[in-house]
Design a protein around this motif. Sequence first.
Motif, PDB file in Angstrom:
ATOM      1  N   GLY A 117     -15.718  11.120   3.809  1.00 14.49           N
ATOM      2  CA  GLY A 117     -14.728  12.162   3.507  1.00 14.49           C
ATOM      3  C   GLY A 117     -15.382  13.379   2.874  1.00 14.49           C
ATOM      4  N   ASP A 118     -14.800  14.536   3.100  1.00 14.62           N
ATOM      5  CA  ASP A 118     -15.387  15.776   2.581  1.00 14.62           C
ATOM      6  C   ASP A 118     -15.058  16.009   1.109  1.00 14.62           C
ATOM      7  OD1 ASP A 118     -16.524  16.825   5.061  1.00 14.62           O
ATOM      8  OD2 ASP A 118     -14.441  16.897   5.722  1.00 14.62           O
ATOM      9  N   MET A 119     -13.804  15.726   0.736  1.00 15.70           N
ATOM     10  CA  MET A 119     -13.357  16.117  -0.599  1.00 15.70           C
ATOM     11  C   MET A 119     -14.031  15.309  -1.721  1.00 15.70           C
ATOM     12  SD  MET A 119     -11.699  18.567  -1.739  1.00 15.70           S
ATOM     13  CE  MET A 119     -10.701  19.243  -0.426  1.00 15.70           C
TER      14      MET A 119
ATOM     15  N   GLY B 199      -0.122  10.685   3.779  1.00 20.47           N
ATOM     16  CA  GLY B 199      -0.085  11.311   5.110  1.00 20.47           C
ATOM     17  C   GLY B 199      -0.243  10.293   6.224  1.00 20.47           C
ATOM     18  N   GLY B 200      -0.781   9.130   5.894  1.00 23.36           N
ATOM     19  CA  GLY B 200      -0.977   8.059   6.883  1.00 23.36           C
ATOM     20  C   GLY B 200      -2.147   8.290   7.822  1.00 23.36           C
ATOM     21  N   HIS B 201      -2.926   9.365   7.616  1.00 24.55           N
ATOM     22  CA  HIS B 201      -3.978   9.683   8.579  1.00 24.55           C
ATOM     23  C   HIS B 201      -5.257   8.862   8.406  1.00 24.55           C
ATOM     24  CE1 HIS B 201      -1.690  12.467  10.696  1.00 24.55           C
ATOM     25  NE2 HIS B 201      -2.681  13.220  11.133  1.00 24.55           N
ATOM     26  N   SER B 202      -5.375   8.117   7.342  1.00 29.67           N
ATOM     27  CA  SER B 202      -6.475   7.157   7.222  1.00 29.67           C
ATOM     28  C   SER B 202      -5.927   5.741   7.255  1.00 29.67           C
ATOM     29  CB  SER B 202      -7.248   7.377   5.904  1.00 29.67           C
ATOM     30  OG  SER B 202      -7.964   8.579   5.976  1.00 29.67           O
ATOM     31  N   LEU B 203      -4.790   5.531   6.577  1.00 36.85           N
ATOM     32  CA  LEU B 203      -4.244   4.168   6.481  1.00 36.85           C
ATOM     33  C   LEU B 203      -3.748   3.651   7.832  1.00 36.85           C
ATOM     34  CD1 LEU B 203      -3.483   1.747   4.817  1.00 36.85           C
ATOM     35  CD2 LEU B 203      -1.373   2.894   4.130  1.00 36.85           C
ATOM     36  N   LEU B 204      -3.020   4.464   8.581  1.00 38.98           N
ATOM     37  CA  LEU B 204      -2.457   3.952   9.843  1.00 38.98           C
ATOM     38  C   LEU B 204      -3.555   3.603  10.861  1.00 38.98           C
ATOM     39  CD1 LEU B 204       0.843   6.018  10.185  1.00 38.98           C
ATOM     40  CD2 LEU B 204       0.483   3.779   9.167  1.00 38.98           C
TER      41      LEU B 204
ATOM     42  N   LYS C 224       0.855  -1.201   0.000  1.00 39.80           N
ATOM     43  CA  LYS C 224       0.000   0.000   0.000  1.00 39.80           C
ATOM     44  C   LYS C 224       0.876   1.230   0.000  1.00 39.80           C
ATOM     45  CE  LYS C 224      -4.568  -0.763   0.976  1.00 39.80           C
ATOM     46  NZ  LYS C 224      -5.404  -0.147  -0.033  1.00 39.80           N
ATOM     47  N   LEU C 225       0.399   2.263  -0.692  1.00 41.00           N
ATOM     48  CA  LEU C 225       1.097   3.549  -0.638  1.00 41.00           C
ATOM     49  C   LEU C 225       0.790   4.231   0.686  1.00 41.00           C
ATOM     50  CD1 LEU C 225       0.299   4.902  -4.221  1.00 41.00           C
ATOM     51  CD2 LEU C 225       2.421   3.835  -3.443  1.00 41.00           C
ATOM     52  N   LEU C 226       1.775   4.911   1.213  1.00 39.58           N
ATOM     53  CA  LEU C 226       1.586   5.702   2.423  1.00 39.58           C
ATOM     54  C   LEU C 226       1.808   7.170   2.044  1.00 39.58           C
ATOM     55  CD1 LEU C 226       1.355   5.667   5.617  1.00 39.58           C
ATOM     56  CD2 LEU C 226       3.849   5.741   5.627  1.00 39.58           C
TER      57      LEU C 226
ATOM     58  N   GLY D 243      -2.348  15.225   6.336  1.00 42.95           N
ATOM     59  CA  GLY D 243      -3.173  14.509   5.348  1.00 42.95           C
ATOM     60  C   GLY D 243      -3.100  15.178   3.985  1.00 42.95           C
ATOM     61  N   THR D 244      -3.289  14.365   2.936  1.00 45.14           N
ATOM     62  CA  THR D 244      -3.168  14.879   1.566  1.00 45.14           C
ATOM     63  C   THR D 244      -4.499  14.754   0.823  1.00 45.14           C
ATOM     64  OG1 THR D 244      -2.572  12.717   0.650  1.00 45.14           O
ATOM     65  CG2 THR D 244      -0.762  14.080   1.514  1.00 45.14           C
ATOM     66  N   ILE D 245      -4.674  15.576  -0.202  1.00 45.50           N
ATOM     67  CA  ILE D 245      -5.910  15.485  -0.999  1.00 45.50           C
ATOM     68  C   ILE D 245      -5.957  14.145  -1.737  1.00 45.50           C
ATOM     69  CG2 ILE D 245      -4.930  16.755  -2.987  1.00 45.50           C
ATOM     70  CD1 ILE D 245      -7.808  17.915  -3.381  1.00 45.50           C
TER      71      ILE D 245
HETATM   72  P1  FAD Z   1      -3.104   7.828   3.763  1.00 46.21           P
HETATM   73  O1  FAD Z   1      -3.729   7.534   5.071  1.00 46.21           O
HETATM   74  O2  FAD Z   1      -1.621   7.784   3.673  1.00 46.21           O
HETATM   75  O3  FAD Z   1      -3.675   6.846   2.635  1.00 46.21           O
HETATM   76  C1  FAD Z   1      -5.067   6.549   2.553  1.00 46.21           C
HETATM   77  C2  FAD Z   1      -5.279   5.517   1.428  1.00 46.21           C
HETATM   78  O4  FAD Z   1      -5.047   6.100   0.153  1.00 46.21           O
HETATM   79  C3  FAD Z   1      -4.305   4.313   1.500  1.00 46.21           C
HETATM   80  O5  FAD Z   1      -4.988   3.174   1.034  1.00 46.21           O
HETATM   81  C4  FAD Z   1      -3.188   4.698   0.539  1.00 46.21           C
HETATM   82  O6  FAD Z   1      -2.527   3.561   0.029  1.00 46.21           O
HETATM   83  C5  FAD Z   1      -3.978   5.439  -0.535  1.00 46.21           C
HETATM   84  N1  FAD Z   1      -3.209   6.509  -1.179  1.00 46.21           N
HETATM   85  C6  FAD Z   1      -2.724   7.626  -0.592  1.00 46.21           C
HETATM   86  N2  FAD Z   1      -2.164   8.426  -1.517  1.00 46.21           N
HETATM   87  C7  FAD Z   1      -2.306   7.793  -2.716  1.00 46.21           C
HETATM   88  C8  FAD Z   1      -1.945   8.122  -4.063  1.00 46.21           C
HETATM   89  N3  FAD Z   1      -1.344   9.276  -4.372  1.00 46.21           N
HETATM   90  N4  FAD Z   1      -2.251   7.227  -5.045  1.00 46.21           N
HETATM   91  C9  FAD Z   1      -2.889   6.066  -4.770  1.00 46.21           C
HETATM   92  N5  FAD Z   1      -3.254   5.704  -3.517  1.00 46.21           N
HETATM   93  C10 FAD Z   1      -2.969   6.566  -2.508  1.00 46.21           C
HETATM   94  N6  FAD Z   1     -11.162  13.530   6.443  1.00 46.21           N
HETATM   95  C11 FAD Z   1     -12.197  14.255   6.040  1.00 46.21           C
HETATM   96  O7  FAD Z   1     -12.531  14.238   4.860  1.00 46.21           O
HETATM   97  N7  FAD Z   1     -12.903  15.040   6.917  1.00 46.21           N
HETATM   98  C12 FAD Z   1     -12.587  15.103   8.244  1.00 46.21           C
HETATM   99  O8  FAD Z   1     -13.246  15.852   8.991  1.00 46.21           O
HETATM  100  C13 FAD Z   1     -11.498  14.313   8.706  1.00 46.21           C
HETATM  101  N8  FAD Z   1     -11.156  14.322  10.002  1.00 46.21           N
HETATM  102  C14 FAD Z   1     -10.111  13.552  10.422  1.00 46.21           C
HETATM  103  C15 FAD Z   1      -9.782  13.544  11.778  1.00 46.21           C
HETATM  104  C16 FAD Z   1      -8.744  12.743  12.226  1.00 46.21           C
HETATM  105  C17 FAD Z   1      -8.397  12.758  13.694  1.00 46.21           C
HETATM  106  C18 FAD Z   1      -7.993  11.943  11.307  1.00 46.21           C
HETATM  107  C19 FAD Z   1      -6.862  11.080  11.783  1.00 46.21           C
HETATM  108  C20 FAD Z   1      -8.322  11.956   9.967  1.00 46.21           C
HETATM  109  C21 FAD Z   1      -9.375  12.742   9.504  1.00 46.21           C
HETATM  110  N9  FAD Z   1      -9.730  12.772   8.162  1.00 46.21           N
HETATM  111  C22 FAD Z   1     -10.790  13.526   7.752  1.00 46.21           C
HETATM  112  C23 FAD Z   1      -8.986  11.966   7.180  1.00 46.21           C
HETATM  113  C24 FAD Z   1      -7.858  12.808   6.588  1.00 46.21           C
HETATM  114  O9  FAD Z   1      -8.400  13.744   5.691  1.00 46.21           O
HETATM  115  C25 FAD Z   1      -6.834  11.966   5.819  1.00 46.21           C
HETATM  116  O10 FAD Z   1      -5.714  12.789   5.637  1.00 46.21           O
HETATM  117  C26 FAD Z   1      -7.217  11.483   4.461  1.00 46.21           C
HETATM  118  O11 FAD Z   1      -8.442  10.814   4.491  1.00 46.21           O
HETATM  119  C27 FAD Z   1      -6.189  10.501   3.915  1.00 46.21           C
HETATM  120  O12 FAD Z   1      -5.071  11.197   3.461  1.00 46.21           O
HETATM  121  P2  FAD Z   1      -3.634  10.689   3.810  1.00 46.21           P
HETATM  122  O13 FAD Z   1      -2.697  11.499   2.999  1.00 46.21           O
HETATM  123  O14 FAD Z   1      -3.451  10.688   5.267  1.00 46.21           O
HETATM  124  O15 FAD Z   1      -3.654   9.205   3.197  1.00 46.21           O
END
Ligand code: FAD
Length: 272
Positions: A122-124, A32-37, A28-30, A109-111
């Motif tokens: 998710g909002d986006m 921001g890790g805020h959903s995956l972890l 899996k790609l990582l 976290g990333t878009i």
């Molecule tokens: P990761 O956790 O790193 O990855 C998520 C998934 O996407 C994984 O399966 C990964 O393999 C895949 N992935 C990531 N990047 C790519 C890429 N470029 N290409 C292909 N696959 C990819 N979200 C909201 O929408 N609204 C909220 O109010 C909200 N509140 C939050 C509150 C908390 C406390 C936390 C921890 C999270 C919250 N989130 C919320 C989620 C947040 O927005 C995450 O950042 C986002 O959902 C995932 O982005 P990430 O970069 O962390 O992805």
Amino acid sequence: MIPAAFDYVRVESVDDAIAKLSSNEDAKLLAGGHSLLPAMKLRLARPSVLIDIGRLQDLSYVREDGDRIAIGALTRHHDVATSEALRSGCPIVADAASSIGDPQVRHVGTIGGSVAHGDPAGDMPSVLLALEATMVARGPNGEREIPATGFFTSLFETALEPNEVLTEIRVPKATEGWSFLKFRRRAIDWALVGVAAIRSNGGARIGLTNMGLTPLRATGVEEALSGGADPASAAERADEGTAPPSDAFGSDEYRRHLVKVLVRRALEEAMA
Ligand code: FAD
């Protein structure tokens, strides 16, 4: 709360990430890790390898491109929220990003992670559906464009192939006639229900958050508006074709009521 064992590798390019994805079946790609972890800690996800793309700076940008704006997949929510190009060219995206989680979440976290995760809460994703955005994915056979309308396929599933990297999101410029409403109990909460509305051709395109297994378009409302209905009566069809969850924060019935109220308010704002 402890994830299953996994290997970790940091890559220096998208091509490297694609090669690593292609040679490790359950990698899996990582980002921001805020959903995956959190999912790994709950053992809802058990990748054998994490491929860290979080430092690929060349995927972090917001650029104007004619009548569209291109957003690199690794752009942090904070940078989306504060981007001048988005604030002036497509404010609904910046506005939605500024409502995600808390500052800590928005700085990490990333878009692209939000979109690739395919979380119906998710909002986006619902904003991108309403905008009819385009996702750009790169894999071993090159690059392809995927319309947002065909991107979210099921619960936490998207049209991305397992060895593809989401590299860019393209949104049309949309400066007038929009509304993003997120109903939540506390400022940092996820949406109980969210609504994104974009005025279009006398009607509107509407995306819904947390009203089914995927982000959804409110097709009944869109149909009613194009048939000449006023916002209040069109909004009565907001729960058509939805299957909202019942959980500790609200029942299915409550969300069905809420979505009609929010869609009416969003339409009044977007069509004003
Ligand atoms: P990761 O956790 O790193 O990855 C998520 C998934 O996407 C994984 O399966 C990964 O393999 C895949 N992935 C990531 N990047 C790519 C890429 N470029 N290409 C292909 N696959 C990819 N979200 C909201 O929408 N609204 C909220 O109010 C909200 N509140 C939050 C509150 C908390 C406390 C936390 C921890 C999270 C919250 N989130 C919320 C989620 C947040 O927005 C995450 O950042 C986002 O959902 C995932 O982005 P990430 O970069 O962390 O992805």
